[in-house]
Design an enzyme around this catalytic site. Structure first.
Site, PDB file in Angstrom:
ATOM      1  N   TYR A  83       0.719  -1.295  -0.048  1.00 18.34           N
ATOM      2  CA  TYR A  83       0.028   0.041   0.112  1.00 18.34           C
ATOM      3  C   TYR A  83       0.970   1.401  -0.070  1.00 18.34           C
ATOM      4  O   TYR A  83       1.548   1.479   1.024  1.00 18.34           O
ATOM      5  CB  TYR A  83      -0.884  -0.038   1.417  1.00 18.34           C
ATOM      6  CG  TYR A  83      -2.024   0.987   1.225  1.00 18.34           C
ATOM      7  CD1 TYR A  83      -2.189   1.813   0.287  1.00 18.34           C
ATOM      8  CD2 TYR A  83      -2.943   0.814   2.468  1.00 18.34           C
ATOM      9  CE1 TYR A  83      -3.250   2.935   0.357  1.00 18.34           C
ATOM     10  CE2 TYR A  83      -4.005   1.848   2.547  1.00 18.34           C
ATOM     11  CZ  TYR A  83      -4.141   2.707   1.422  1.00 18.34           C
ATOM     12  OH  TYR A  83      -5.162   3.617   1.648  1.00 18.34           O
ATOM     13  N   LYS A 113      -1.697  -1.194  -3.887  1.00 19.39           N
ATOM     14  CA  LYS A 113      -2.711  -0.152  -4.045  1.00 19.39           C
ATOM     15  C   LYS A 113      -1.805   1.144  -4.014  1.00 19.39           C
ATOM     16  O   LYS A 113      -1.101   1.471  -2.992  1.00 19.39           O
ATOM     17  CB  LYS A 113      -3.707   0.018  -2.876  1.00 19.39           C
ATOM     18  CG  LYS A 113      -4.771   0.957  -2.901  1.00 19.39           C
ATOM     19  CD  LYS A 113      -5.653   1.365  -1.819  1.00 19.39           C
ATOM     20  CE  LYS A 113      -6.214   2.306  -2.004  1.00 19.39           C
ATOM     21  NZ  LYS A 113      -7.389   2.779  -0.848  1.00 19.39           N
ATOM     22  N   VAL A 154      -9.673   1.317  -5.801  1.00 16.11           N
ATOM     23  CA  VAL A 154     -10.222   1.083  -4.419  1.00 16.11           C
ATOM     24  C   VAL A 154     -10.115   2.605  -3.791  1.00 16.11           C
ATOM     25  O   VAL A 154      -9.082   2.764  -3.215  1.00 16.11           O
ATOM     26  CB  VAL A 154      -9.400   0.175  -3.551  1.00 16.11           C
ATOM     27  CG1 VAL A 154      -9.862  -0.228  -2.325  1.00 16.11           C
ATOM     28  CG2 VAL A 154      -9.392  -1.285  -4.494  1.00 16.11           C
TER      29      VAL A 154
END
Length: 244
Positions: A83, A113, A154
């Site tokens: 992330y 992400k 997302v």
């Protein structure tokens, strides 16, 4: 949240969403806390974990950030999504670092992400590791993300308006009605070809309205998102109250 609260929440999510693909957020300032959460995620039946670089001490060296991530990955029993969120952590995962980690942990690091806010940064992750899933944390460019060959988005709006992001994904995957407006992709939402699809226009209106609401509020995105989720998901709020 304290460690035990985080564990209780993950147990609750896994219990209530048995058919879902559950990703446990295991990030923490201490390596051992991350490892403990990783092992707990496996114990309760989560499918994967999500891991930030170290935070609080900003501007850490690239070598130090990579060493932190490797220390967790060495002991992580589940597939891992990294992330990248430099605005909040003060530390970045770089494409070169990602490439190294994928080479060292080809069966463990399965995606990333990117919440840097820059589509080019996300694309550079895909270039560094073509087989990796790459998701972006910016719903304003959800269609542009798909056109660049990335996996999807997302985002905060995805929590409140999941059907809108799913609609864009389905339309793009089906060769449907969504295309780029040709404007600055960092600022513009997608537009509809011909403007005839009512469902498509409604999708874009939902996302625009959400961002307009956020810009009008002083509380910030995270509190507004949680409040909106509670309003939409009364059962979510009742389940949360059980932990208090």
């Amino acid at each position: 949240m304290q460690m035990q609260e985080r564990k209780c929440m993950m147990e609750l999510v896994r219990k209530e969403m048995q058919s879902a693909y559950v990703i446990a957020h295991v990030s923490a300032c201490a390596v051992q806390d991350c490892i403990e959460l990783c092992k707990h995620a496996e114990e309760v039946g989560c499918d994967a974990v999500l891991l930030l670089p170290p935070f609080y001490y900003a501007s850490a060296s690239t070598a130090g950030i990579e060493r932190f991530l490797r220390s967790v990955l060495d002991c992580c029993p589940l597939p891992c999504y990294l992330y990248n969120f430099p605005r909040h952590t003060g530390n970045s995962i770089t494409p070169a670092m990602l490439k190294n980690l994928v080479a060292l942990y080809p069966d463990r690091v399965i995606g990333i992400k990117d919440s840097s806010g820059c589509l080019e940064t996300a694309a550079s992750f895909k270039e560094a590791a073509p087989s990796l899933q790459v998701y972006v944390g910016n719903d304003n460019i959800a269609e542009a993300v798909l056109r660049r060959g990335l996996s999807g988005s997302v985002t905060g709006a995805c929590n409140v308006l999941p059907e809108s992001l799913l609609d864009i994904s389905k339309r793009y995957g089906g060769g449907g009605d969504v295309k780029s407006s040709g404007e600055d992709e960092s600022k513009e939402l997608v537009s509809l070809r011909g403007g005839r699809d009512r469902r498509g226009r409604y999708t874009l209106l939902q996302i625009r309205s959400w961002h307009e609401l956020l810009s009008s509020r002083e509380e910030g995105e995270i509190p507004c998102t949680k409040a909106a989720m509670a309003l939409r998901m009364r059962r979510f709020l009742l389940l949360l109250l059980r932990l208090l």
